[in-house]
Design a protein around this motif. Structure first.
Motif, PDB file in Angstrom:
ATOM      1  N   MET A 157      48.625  40.676  45.515  1.00  0.00           N
ATOM      2  CA  MET A 157      47.384  41.137  44.886  1.00  0.00           C
ATOM      3  C   MET A 157      47.675  42.095  43.747  1.00  0.00           C
ATOM      4  SD  MET A 157      44.602  41.579  47.984  1.00  0.00           S
ATOM      5  CE  MET A 157      45.665  42.514  49.091  1.00  0.00           C
ATOM      6  N   TYR A 158      48.733  42.929  43.883  1.00  0.00           N
ATOM      7  CA  TYR A 158      49.103  43.858  42.813  1.00  0.00           C
ATOM      8  C   TYR A 158      49.473  43.086  41.541  1.00  0.00           C
ATOM      9  CZ  TYR A 158      51.443  47.662  40.351  1.00  0.00           C
ATOM     10  OH  TYR A 158      51.799  48.594  39.417  1.00  0.00           O
ATOM     11  N   LEU A 159      50.305  42.051  41.712  1.00  0.00           N
ATOM     12  CA  LEU A 159      50.710  41.266  40.542  1.00  0.00           C
ATOM     13  C   LEU A 159      49.510  40.564  39.927  1.00  0.00           C
ATOM     14  CD1 LEU A 159      54.090  39.673  41.696  1.00  0.00           C
ATOM     15  CD2 LEU A 159      53.716  41.689  40.255  1.00  0.00           C
ATOM     16  N   ALA A 160      48.614  40.039  40.784  1.00  0.00           N
ATOM     17  CA  ALA A 160      47.426  39.359  40.263  1.00  0.00           C
ATOM     18  C   ALA A 160      46.526  40.327  39.500  1.00  0.00           C
ATOM     19  CB  ALA A 160      46.648  38.712  41.419  1.00  0.00           C
ATOM     20  N   GLN A 161      46.313  41.508  40.058  1.00  0.00           N
ATOM     21  CA  GLN A 161      45.464  42.500  39.400  1.00  0.00           C
ATOM     22  C   GLN A 161      46.109  43.002  38.119  1.00  0.00           C
ATOM     23  OE1 GLN A 161      42.549  43.164  39.609  1.00  0.00           O
ATOM     24  NE2 GLN A 161      41.972  45.322  39.562  1.00  0.00           N
ATOM     25  N   ARG A 169      40.736  40.590  32.208  1.00  0.00           N
ATOM     26  CA  ARG A 169      39.874  39.778  33.058  1.00  0.00           C
ATOM     27  C   ARG A 169      39.506  40.499  34.356  1.00  0.00           C
ATOM     28  NH1 ARG A 169      42.372  33.617  32.725  1.00  0.00           N
ATOM     29  NH2 ARG A 169      42.296  33.423  30.442  1.00  0.00           N
ATOM     30  N   ALA A 170      39.769  41.800  34.401  1.00  0.00           N
ATOM     31  CA  ALA A 170      39.517  42.548  35.633  1.00  0.00           C
ATOM     32  C   ALA A 170      38.038  42.684  35.931  1.00  0.00           C
ATOM     33  CB  ALA A 170      40.147  43.942  35.534  1.00  0.00           C
ATOM     34  N   GLY A 171      37.179  42.464  34.938  1.00  0.00           N
ATOM     35  CA  GLY A 171      35.746  42.619  35.154  1.00  0.00           C
ATOM     36  C   GLY A 171      35.062  41.370  35.645  1.00  0.00           C
ATOM     37  N   SER A 172      35.814  40.327  36.001  1.00  0.00           N
ATOM     38  CA  SER A 172      35.210  39.091  36.471  1.00  0.00           C
ATOM     39  C   SER A 172      34.637  39.263  37.871  1.00  0.00           C
ATOM     40  CB  SER A 172      36.251  37.967  36.461  1.00  0.00           C
ATOM     41  OG  SER A 172      37.290  38.272  37.371  1.00  0.00           O
ATOM     42  N   SER A 173      34.000  38.197  38.372  1.00  0.00           N
ATOM     43  CA  SER A 173      33.361  38.269  39.694  1.00  0.00           C
ATOM     44  C   SER A 173      34.378  38.444  40.816  1.00  0.00           C
ATOM     45  CB  SER A 173      32.526  37.011  39.929  1.00  0.00           C
ATOM     46  OG  SER A 173      33.348  35.855  39.834  1.00  0.00           O
ATOM     47  N   LEU A 174      35.621  38.032  40.587  1.00  0.00           N
ATOM     48  CA  LEU A 174      36.669  38.171  41.599  1.00  0.00           C
ATOM     49  C   LEU A 174      37.253  39.577  41.502  1.00  0.00           C
ATOM     50  CD1 LEU A 174      38.424  36.866  43.791  1.00  0.00           C
ATOM     51  CD2 LEU A 174      39.967  36.092  41.972  1.00  0.00           C
ATOM     52  N   ARG A 175      36.841  40.439  42.417  1.00  0.00           N
ATOM     53  CA  ARG A 175      37.279  41.833  42.377  1.00  0.00           C
ATOM     54  C   ARG A 175      38.433  42.054  43.353  1.00  0.00           C
ATOM     55  NH1 ARG A 175      33.854  45.236  39.817  1.00  0.00           N
ATOM     56  NH2 ARG A 175      34.706  47.008  40.960  1.00  0.00           N
ATOM     57  N   LEU A 176      39.396  42.853  42.911  1.00  0.00           N
ATOM     58  CA  LEU A 176      40.539  43.231  43.743  1.00  0.00           C
ATOM     59  C   LEU A 176      40.647  44.753  43.764  1.00  0.00           C
ATOM     60  CD1 LEU A 176      43.239  40.669  42.538  1.00  0.00           C
ATOM     61  CD2 LEU A 176      42.101  40.701  44.766  1.00  0.00           C
ATOM     62  N   PRO A 177      41.321  45.308  44.777  1.00  0.00           N
ATOM     63  CA  PRO A 177      41.525  46.759  44.799  1.00  0.00           C
ATOM     64  C   PRO A 177      42.306  47.222  43.568  1.00  0.00           C
ATOM     65  CG  PRO A 177      42.024  45.796  46.931  1.00  0.00           C
ATOM     66  CD  PRO A 177      41.842  44.655  45.992  1.00  0.00           C
ATOM     67  N   THR A 178      42.229  48.494  43.271  1.00  0.00           N
ATOM     68  CA  THR A 178      42.942  49.042  42.113  1.00  0.00           C
ATOM     69  C   THR A 178      44.453  48.971  42.335  1.00  0.00           C
ATOM     70  OG1 THR A 178      42.950  51.289  43.006  1.00  0.00           O
ATOM     71  CG2 THR A 178      41.028  50.620  41.684  1.00  0.00           C
TER      72      THR A 178
END
Length: 291
Positions: A157-161, A169-178
């Motif tokens: 998830m870190y690499l994806a974020q 693209r961090a503001g898309s509907s798919l949200r991940l932790p910081t």
């Protein structure tokens, strides 16, 4: 040397921990030169005598006694106190300016006192001890494996974020932790898995000593589990003492390697007698060989 160590008693490490508590209380009376060093020295002395006392109890029982090794409420209370003491020293070395000693040390001393209170209780037999340590071994190794897998997912998830942030693209509907949250989770999983696997390997060694009178270091399951423990310990040290520019990527690569060691350990366990039920006839043969 052994004759000298055999004189170690509960009083030795109890007194060491008590002195540490007194030294920590002195911080309220002003700054005392060398107090912090004295705390580390006395805690190290207490841990050394504590470990020696438990090891000598195992050696004294030998392989012929029907009484289980480290298989009484007295032994387990002392092991709990030892674990608390190790945790305290680890936290103290990282943050010597805190007053965690006022929480840890009274509990450590109380646990040692509890061990003396339950000392008259009869210990368990070797077969009962093997089953008890087997449960601890299985649970601890399961927690360790879960920690490695959770850390691996946190790294993914870190690499994806990180990729999403770079590509805006961090503001898309798919949200991940910081990134900070994921990096912290990865580090916590590494610590938890290292501690759990350490307990699991030690419990497995005690289980084998109770069951067969030997650890069986050449067994595939034991060998790969010990290799996983060594790697996790190295990875934890690298995580805390080596700080590159990208902390999250470093943690991910360490966890990825840990996952590889975990897979090897599971492969070794499943392809050896360590991970399967041994028939009664085979257990008796192993017991005779060990004797």
């Amino acid at each position: 040397m052994l004759a000298f160590l055999s004189k170690i008693s509960v009083t030795c490490f109890f007194a060491s921990y008590f002195v540490v508590l007194v030294l920590e209380l002195l911080r309220f009376f002003g700054k005392i030169p060398g107090r912090g060093l004295a705390v580390v020295v006395m805690m190290s002395l207490g841990l050394f005598t504590h470990v020696c006392y438990l090891v000598l109890r195992v050696v004294a029982r030998g392989g012929t006694s029907e009484i289980g090794l480290l298989a009484s409420w007295y032994d387990w209370s002392l092991l709990l106190a030892l674990g608390l003491a190790i945790c305290f020293l680890s936290f103290y070395l990282r943050r010597p300016d805190t007053v965690i000693s006022l929480f840890f040390l009274p509990l450590i001393l109380a646990t040692i006192g509890l061990s003396l209170a339950v000392q008259p209780m009869a210990p368990f037999s070797r077969s009962e001890a093997a089953e008890a340590w087997r449960s601890i071994h299985g649970l601890a190794m399961a927690v360790g494996a879960g920690g490695v897998l959770t850390g691996f997912l946190a790294g993914i998830m870190y690499l994806a974020q990180s990729w999403r942030l770079k590509n805006k693209r961090a503001g898309s509907s798919l949200r991940l932790p910081t990134l900070e949250t994921l990096a912290r989770l990865n580090r916590q999983c590494l610590v938890v898995s290292t501690a759990a696997v350490t307990i699991g390997v030690l419990a497995g060694a005690i289980m084998n000593l109770n069951r067969w009178g030997q650890v069986g270091w050449t067994s595939g399951g034991v060998l790969f589990s010990f290799g996983l423990l060594v790697w996790l310990a190295v990875a934890t040290c690298v995580e805390f003492f080596y700080a590159p520019a990208s902390h999250g990527r470093k943690a991910f690569y360490l966890t990825l390697a840990s996952l590889g060691f975990l897979v090897l350990a599971l492969f070794g366990v499943l392809n050896s007698s360590h991970g399967r039920t041994i028939p009664t006839e085979q257990v008796s043969v192993i017991s005779e060989d060990a004797a």
